[in-house]
Design a protein around this motif. Structure first.
Motif, PDB file in Angstrom:
ATOM      1  N   SER A 189      29.868 -19.925 -44.354  1.00  0.00           N
ATOM      2  CA  SER A 189      29.983 -19.399 -42.988  1.00  0.00           C
ATOM      3  C   SER A 189      29.237 -20.309 -42.028  1.00  0.00           C
ATOM      4  N   GLU A 190      29.461 -20.075 -40.746  1.00  0.00           N
ATOM      5  CA  GLU A 190      28.738 -20.773 -39.682  1.00  0.00           C
ATOM      6  C   GLU A 190      28.106 -19.729 -38.766  1.00  0.00           C
ATOM      7  N   GLY A 191      27.044 -20.139 -38.077  1.00  0.00           N
ATOM      8  CA  GLY A 191      26.479 -19.291 -37.041  1.00  0.00           C
ATOM      9  C   GLY A 191      25.689 -18.107 -37.539  1.00  0.00           C
ATOM     10  N   CYS A 192      25.222 -17.296 -36.599  1.00  0.00           N
ATOM     11  CA  CYS A 192      24.356 -16.166 -36.942  1.00  0.00           C
ATOM     12  C   CYS A 192      24.405 -15.114 -35.840  1.00  0.00           C
ATOM     13  N   ASN A 193      24.492 -13.850 -36.245  1.00  0.00           N
ATOM     14  CA  ASN A 193      24.498 -12.739 -35.293  1.00  0.00           C
ATOM     15  C   ASN A 193      23.120 -12.130 -35.062  1.00  0.00           C
ATOM     16  N   ARG A 194      22.126 -12.581 -35.802  1.00  0.00           N
ATOM     17  CA  ARG A 194      20.783 -12.009 -35.660  1.00  0.00           C
ATOM     18  C   ARG A 194      20.162 -12.446 -34.342  1.00  0.00           C
ATOM     19  N   GLN A 195      19.112 -11.751 -33.941  1.00  0.00           N
ATOM     20  CA  GLN A 195      18.469 -12.038 -32.660  1.00  0.00           C
ATOM     21  C   GLN A 195      16.981 -12.295 -32.840  1.00  0.00           C
ATOM     22  N   CYS A 196      16.638 -13.044 -33.870  1.00  0.00           N
ATOM     23  CA  CYS A 196      15.231 -13.363 -34.118  1.00  0.00           C
ATOM     24  C   CYS A 196      14.660 -14.116 -32.913  1.00  0.00           C
TER      25      CYS A 196
END
Length: 432
Positions: free
Chosen positions: A143-150
């Protein structure tokens, strides 16, 4: 007519390396002679795949660009292209400040490089790569990218939202890799835990790993960069029961104190983190857990560091890395917190924790003394063959050293090895 030679410099993480390998294959089928980080290369075209994750990585990327700018000024190269995370994020600034580069490309528009070289992208080769690692293992990006909001992380700014690759494409790529001699797949993503939600409305990691394990000729599968929230519990049964799925998990936890987990916007608290770790170890006896911790984040107090030290001593992670906080512009932390902990203090906190981990690692290795372990041989260097067990990943983890004068081993083959000695991190053994 001789082929035009291109040398690609790949910086940063293993996910970047996969991008480099995909581009290399496309250039190769377009009749270019392609190398990766070839020393003293006579290539007249250089492509730099940059990293832009944290300060040190950005500095390395810029230094590398400037190095090749000087080579271009000296007439040693004709063309210089820059791609990857740094130019995805800072393209306009780079064009203004280092205009000597012929062209900048982002992380996802690398296909334009092929067009720039007056060739065409070949879709029939989309799931083929020119592997740059030793041929018996390869990284597999799902996969690519990230939905987290760290709070501290610039990855979503650079790569955008999480995008899972289709299971069909991943499996085709994996089969191609194994056909070419790969025996170990290091499955990677910014966030393994989220795989499948965007395509299938549910976690599909366990199903994907099970299908990968069905590929004839593949012997080991290792998982890297799980996220603690929305953890894909289905993989634990596979690790416990499927001999191809290594009892190894890289799961980034970052901290232990509730204060820091909240400031970091991790979406989990201390008690839930401990419960997760205990469940993983209960479900998969003998598993090796690798994690990373972040120190020096704004708001981190001595009490938080004490909490983290206690947590590490209690959890006894088999593998652990520590990173000092880097203030990355446009992240939540940079916009909302003051980076008021000195670099010296961040480094001190890092070293304190690594000293604790050194003792833990020594104890982990002591328990392996006398055990017989399956070892994959990566290379020969000096007087030793260097290999890894199922509990170790390439470059980031300890190795097993086997004295070469006592045996003639083949690179890329598996051997049963008895552990005869140990140090803080590495093991020593003899082939049975």
């Amino acid at each position: 007519m001789s082929q035009t030679k291109i040398n690609i410099i790949s910086l940063g993480c293993s996910k970047n390396l996969v991008d480099t390998e995909v581009l290399m294959k496309q250039l190769s089928v377009n009749q270019f002679q392609v190398t990766c980080e070839e020393e003293n290369s006579d290539a007249k075209t250089i492509i730099i795949n940059t990293c832009g994750f944290i300060g040190d990585a950005k500095e390395e990327s810029i230094d590398t660009i400037l190095q090749y700018v000087e080579a271009k000024k000296a007439g040693k190269i004709d063309q210089l292209f820059v791609m990857g995370c740094l130019s995805e994020r800072y393209r306009d600034q780079l064009q203004n400040e280092i205009p000597e580069v012929d062209k900048y490309f982002g992380k996802f528009d690398w296909k334009a490089i092929i067009t720039e070289l007056h060739k065409d992208y070949q879709p029939d080769y989309k799931n083929l790569r020119m592997v740059t690692t030793p041929k018996h293992f390869a990284y597999l990006k799902i996969s690519e990218g990230c939905n987290r909001q760290c709070s501290y992380c610039a990855i979503p700014i650079i790569t955008g939202k999480h995008i899972s690759r289709s299971m069909e494409d991943i499996l085709e790529e994996a089969r191609n890799l194994v056909r070419d001699g790969v025996k170990e797949l290091l499955v990677i993503a910014q966030d393994l835990s989220y795989y499948g939600y965007d395509l299938y409305n549910e976690s599909k990691l366990a199903e994907l790993i099970e299908k990968l394990s069905e590929i004839d000729g593949l012997e080991w599968i290792k998982l890297h960069y799980a996220y603690p929230t929305q953890f894909p519990y289905g993989i634990l049964k596979l690790m416990r029961e499927n001999p191809k799925v290594c009892r190894y998990l890289d799961i980034a936890l970052q901290h232990s104190s509730n204060n820091m987990l909240k400031l970091m916007r991790r979406g989990i608290d201390r008690d839930k983190t401990i419960a997760l770790i205990r469940k993983i170890r209960e479900e998969v006896p003998g598993i090796t857990l690798r994690t990373t911790m972040l120190v020096g984040h704004p708001g981190e107090t001595e009490e938080d560091i004490s909490d983290l030290k206690q947590f590490i001593q209690e959890m006894k992670f088999e593998r652990l890395g520590v990173f000092p906080y880097s203030n990355e512009e446009d992240t939540y932390a940079a916009n909302n917190y003051q980076d008021d902990i000195s670099l010296e203090e961040k480094e001190r906190r890092k070293e304190d924790i690594m000293l604790i981990q050194q003792d833990i690692s020594l104890e982990v290795n002591r328990k392996k003394l006398g055990q017989e372990l399956k070892v994959l041989i990566d290379r020969k260097e000096g007087d030793y063959f260097y290999g890894r067990t199922e509990f170790d990943s390439y470059e980031v983890d300890p190795e097993v050293l086997i004295l070469a004068e006592n045996c003639d081993l083949k690179i890329g083959e598996f051997y049963q090895v008895k552990i005869t000695d140990f140090e803080d991190y590495d093991l020593f053994g003899t082939v049975i």
